[in-house]
Motif scaffolding. Sequence first.
Motif, PDB file in Angstrom:
ATOM      1  N   VAL A 154       0.827  -1.215   0.000  1.00  0.00           N
ATOM      2  CA  VAL A 154       0.000   0.000   0.000  1.00  0.00           C
ATOM      3  C   VAL A 154       0.858   1.260   0.000  1.00  0.00           C
ATOM      4  N   ALA A 155       2.056   1.205   0.640  1.00  0.00           N
ATOM      5  CA  ALA A 155       3.010   2.322   0.662  1.00  0.00           C
ATOM      6  C   ALA A 155       2.387   3.604   1.204  1.00  0.00           C
ATOM      7  N   PRO A 156       1.964   3.608   2.478  1.00  0.00           N
ATOM      8  CA  PRO A 156       1.315   4.805   3.021  1.00  0.00           C
ATOM      9  C   PRO A 156       2.244   6.003   3.125  1.00  0.00           C
ATOM     10  N   TRP A 157       3.577   5.797   2.988  1.00  0.00           N
ATOM     11  CA  TRP A 157       4.517   6.905   3.066  1.00  0.00           C
ATOM     12  C   TRP A 157       4.511   7.762   1.803  1.00  0.00           C
ATOM     13  N   GLN A 158       3.895   7.254   0.743  1.00  0.00           N
ATOM     14  CA  GLN A 158       3.828   8.025  -0.495  1.00  0.00           C
ATOM     15  C   GLN A 158       2.582   8.902  -0.489  1.00  0.00           C
ATOM     16  N   MET A 159       2.743  10.148  -0.865  1.00  0.00           N
ATOM     17  CA  MET A 159       1.601  11.052  -0.895  1.00  0.00           C
ATOM     18  C   MET A 159       0.524  10.561  -1.855  1.00  0.00           C
ATOM     19  N   GLY A 160       0.946   9.986  -2.975  1.00  0.00           N
ATOM     20  CA  GLY A 160      -0.019   9.500  -3.948  1.00  0.00           C
ATOM     21  C   GLY A 160      -0.891   8.400  -3.400  1.00  0.00           C
ATOM     22  N   ALA A 161      -0.321   7.605  -2.466  1.00  0.00           N
ATOM     23  CA  ALA A 161      -1.097   6.509  -1.885  1.00  0.00           C
ATOM     24  C   ALA A 161      -2.255   7.036  -1.058  1.00  0.00           C
ATOM     25  N   LEU A 162      -2.078   8.255  -0.510  1.00  0.00           N
ATOM     26  CA  LEU A 162      -3.129   8.838   0.318  1.00  0.00           C
ATOM     27  C   LEU A 162      -4.160   9.596  -0.512  1.00  0.00           C
ATOM     28  N   LEU A 163      -3.810   9.908  -1.766  1.00  0.00           N
ATOM     29  CA  LEU A 163      -4.701  10.720  -2.584  1.00  0.00           C
ATOM     30  C   LEU A 163      -5.264   9.970  -3.788  1.00  0.00           C
ATOM     31  N   GLY A 164      -4.601   8.907  -4.229  1.00  0.00           N
ATOM     32  CA  GLY A 164      -4.968   8.286  -5.488  1.00  0.00           C
ATOM     33  C   GLY A 164      -5.596   6.916  -5.348  1.00  0.00           C
ATOM     34  N   ASP A 165      -4.825   5.885  -5.680  1.00  0.00           N
ATOM     35  CA  ASP A 165      -5.400   4.559  -5.846  1.00  0.00           C
ATOM     36  C   ASP A 165      -5.590   3.796  -4.541  1.00  0.00           C
ATOM     37  N   TRP A 166      -5.499   4.470  -3.403  1.00  0.00           N
ATOM     38  CA  TRP A 166      -5.689   3.787  -2.128  1.00  0.00           C
ATOM     39  C   TRP A 166      -7.094   3.189  -2.042  1.00  0.00           C
ATOM     40  N   ARG A 167      -8.050   3.795  -2.714  1.00  0.00           N
ATOM     41  CA  ARG A 167      -9.417   3.271  -2.675  1.00  0.00           C
ATOM     42  C   ARG A 167      -9.484   1.867  -3.253  1.00  0.00           C
ATOM     43  N   GLY A 168      -8.823   1.669  -4.377  1.00  0.00           N
ATOM     44  CA  GLY A 168      -8.802   0.346  -4.976  1.00  0.00           C
ATOM     45  C   GLY A 168      -8.099  -0.678  -4.109  1.00  0.00           C
ATOM     46  N   GLN A 169      -7.009  -0.277  -3.458  1.00  0.00           N
ATOM     47  CA  GLN A 169      -6.278  -1.203  -2.598  1.00  0.00           C
ATOM     48  C   GLN A 169      -7.101  -1.588  -1.372  1.00  0.00           C
ATOM     49  N   VAL A 170      -7.764  -0.615  -0.782  1.00  0.00           N
ATOM     50  CA  VAL A 170      -8.616  -0.905   0.374  1.00  0.00           C
ATOM     51  C   VAL A 170      -9.765  -1.821  -0.025  1.00  0.00           C
TER      52      VAL A 170
END
Length: 316
Positions: free
Chosen positions: A156-172
């Motif tokens: 998931v790489a929560p340290w990346q800003m993109g992970a918090l704004l972009g495709d995190w929905r799909g991963q969750v």
Amino acid sequence: MTTQQHPAPTAVQPTQAAGQPRIMLQFIGMGLIWGASFLFMKVALTGVSFGQVAWSRIMLGALTLAIVALVTRARLPRQPIIWLHFTVIAITFCVVPYLLFAWAEQYISSSLASILNAVTPITTAVMATLVFRVEKLNWGQILGVLVGMGGVIVIVAPWQMGALLGDWRGQVACLGAVTCYGFALGYLRRFLGPYKVPSITSAFMYISIAAVVMLILTPVVASQPVQLDLWVILSLIGLGALGTGVVYIWNMNVLTAWGPTATSGVTYVTPVVGVLLGSLLLQESLSWHEPVGAVLVFVGILLTQQRIRLGRRVRA
């Protein structure tokens, strides 16, 4: 199809069928077809909505299993409690995870979805041990769960800003789907294992019940316009007739022979197939942290399934 009164429940453990080549071949076939399912979903989404992907998958799977059940003269149980249990399985093993995975692939690659699907043995071990208490984990297996969870965090790489704004929905959404799988596999072992319902009957029952649920939900999930072409149609057929039809009979055979945690180990194969197909046919690429996290997940699976054992004391 005729009805039959099943005998009184008796305790069931994984059988000696685990050593039969037929079970191993079915296990490998599950991995190959389910690995390709992530490609099928991605292609199908070019012409239909995520709800229509899940709807078509379940309907085609139910039709395929109905034909198999008729040809084999499968017998359906009479006890209402069995039908109730299979309704739970239909929702948690089919309806909800299929919708979640199809929705997720709008935001993430099919390769990443197949990698996240590999978390299934971890969620299965947790559910089978803590929720349904049909298995017990030793310290090595507990370490495997923790290592697997660490792998998920790396993916998931929560340290990346993109992970918090972009495709995190799909991963969750993918993680929610594999949690449903773990729940359903533990539930099957705990509540339906004692009834010894045949594999074909089991698969037909919960996929058909899922089809009824999806029919009720049709105005919500499957009323959007479609743009069909040959590849979309073939992808939906592969996803439904194979990935949700024939393979589910194999899945029930392997589950009966090996138990829930070992059966969920099919995710050794699915991410390899999913990543290869995504890379070769869809030109998908992965960031460094995704394969690294996948390796941690696989190590966690190996520990959880006791393919890797921690050192033991040597007796004199």
